[in-house]
Design a protein around this motif. Sequence first.
Motif, mmCIF file in Angstrom:
data_model
loop_
_atom_site.group_PDB
_atom_site.id
_atom_site.type_symbol
_atom_site.label_atom_id
_atom_site.label_comp_id
_atom_site.label_asym_id
_atom_site.label_seq_id
_atom_site.Cartn_x
_atom_site.Cartn_y
_atom_site.Cartn_z
ATOM 1 N N SER A 107 0.822 -1.203 0.000
ATOM 2 C CA SER A 107 0.000 0.000 0.000
ATOM 3 C C SER A 107 0.857 1.254 0.000
ATOM 4 O O SER A 107 2.043 1.215 0.319
ATOM 5 C CB SER A 107 -0.926 0.018 1.221
ATOM 6 N N THR A 108 0.201 2.362 -0.366
ATOM 7 C CA THR A 108 0.812 3.683 -0.291
ATOM 8 C C THR A 108 -0.148 4.602 0.457
ATOM 9 O O THR A 108 -1.353 4.357 0.498
ATOM 10 C CB THR A 108 1.079 4.292 -1.684
ATOM 11 N N SER A 109 0.395 5.652 1.023
ATOM 12 C CA SER A 109 -0.429 6.618 1.741
ATOM 13 C C SER A 109 0.186 8.000 1.580
ATOM 14 O O SER A 109 1.392 8.170 1.749
ATOM 15 C CB SER A 109 -0.508 6.244 3.216
ATOM 16 N N ALA A 124 -4.702 9.689 1.902
ATOM 17 C CA ALA A 124 -5.091 8.988 0.677
ATOM 18 C C ALA A 124 -4.324 7.671 0.659
ATOM 19 O O ALA A 124 -3.204 7.601 0.166
ATOM 20 C CB ALA A 124 -4.767 9.834 -0.549
ATOM 21 N N THR A 125 -4.919 6.644 1.240
ATOM 22 C CA THR A 125 -4.282 5.337 1.351
ATOM 23 C C THR A 125 -4.890 4.397 0.328
ATOM 24 O O THR A 125 -6.100 4.326 0.191
ATOM 25 C CB THR A 125 -4.482 4.764 2.767
ATOM 26 N N ARG A 126 -4.012 3.706 -0.412
ATOM 27 C CA ARG A 126 -4.479 2.812 -1.467
ATOM 28 C C ARG A 126 -3.664 1.531 -1.490
ATOM 29 O O ARG A 126 -2.465 1.540 -1.193
ATOM 30 C CB ARG A 126 -4.330 3.485 -2.815
ATOM 31 N N ILE A 127 -4.342 0.467 -1.874
ATOM 32 C CA ILE A 127 -3.622 -0.765 -2.183
ATOM 33 C C ILE A 127 -2.804 -0.467 -3.424
ATOM 34 O O ILE A 127 -3.282 0.181 -4.350
ATOM 35 C CB ILE A 127 -4.609 -1.918 -2.440
ATOM 36 N N ALA A 128 -1.582 -0.907 -3.438
ATOM 37 C CA ALA A 128 -0.692 -0.541 -4.537
ATOM 38 C C ALA A 128 0.059 -1.745 -5.063
ATOM 39 O O ALA A 128 0.304 -2.705 -4.339
ATOM 40 C CB ALA A 128 0.303 0.508 -4.073
ATOM 41 N N SER A 143 5.250 2.904 -6.912
ATOM 42 C CA SER A 143 3.959 2.229 -6.892
ATOM 43 C C SER A 143 3.101 2.642 -8.081
ATOM 44 O O SER A 143 3.252 3.737 -8.622
ATOM 45 C CB SER A 143 3.211 2.539 -5.593
ATOM 46 N N SER A 145 -1.123 2.231 -9.260
ATOM 47 C CA SER A 145 -2.481 1.809 -8.928
ATOM 48 C C SER A 145 -3.381 2.129 -10.120
ATOM 49 O O SER A 145 -3.087 3.031 -10.900
ATOM 50 C CB SER A 145 -3.003 2.554 -7.692
ATOM 51 N N ARG A 146 -4.470 1.414 -10.215
ATOM 52 C CA ARG A 146 -5.424 1.709 -11.277
ATOM 53 C C ARG A 146 -6.031 3.082 -11.077
ATOM 54 O O ARG A 146 -6.410 3.443 -9.973
ATOM 55 C CB ARG A 146 -6.552 0.687 -11.266
ATOM 56 N N VAL A 148 -4.994 5.890 -10.733
ATOM 57 C CA VAL A 148 -4.303 6.813 -9.837
ATOM 58 C C VAL A 148 -2.885 7.006 -10.361
ATOM 59 O O VAL A 148 -2.233 6.038 -10.753
ATOM 60 C CB VAL A 148 -4.256 6.256 -8.387
#
Length: 157
Positions: A107-109, A124-128, A143, A145-146, A148
């Motif tokens: 993940s990223t944040s 803004a936390t996302r699976i990455a 990272s 992400s779709r 993003v």
Amino acid sequence: MIHLWMAPLLLVVPATVNPAQAFNRLEHRPEHCRLVVGGRSLACERLKISANGSRGLRLRFIGDDQKTGGSYQLSFVSLDGDQSSPLGCDNSDCRVDSRRLSATLLSTSWVRFDARGLPKGLPATRIAQGRRWIDADTMSCESHSRNVAGMSAEAQL
């Protein structure tokens, strides 16, 4: 309200603690540190490396926002899989293993803070999907992400 029996305990606690040697965490001021968020390149002044479970690692790239007096933080969480963690700690003494290591990001944040240190909204936390690399001189994360924009950071150790 402090109870009288607690007063002697306050004398036992050290008056100063070195924040760079917190338990299972290493703080570093790299000579060169850059991060990219939403296509925008930003400087970072601090890097915090902490254990995240038995095989995970959290990297926080932190910069100061000169315009607002606040700060910002880009974090990456990675899983080391069958490798041992590159962060080795003995009590409060931590160091990064200088072997060439890579790992998968989980993940990223991204979060901004105001001049008082309070977050400006939710992170803004996302699976990455992405990778983390560590070698003798550099620590970097990238990272994807779709839907993003990609996020990346690099610090010279």
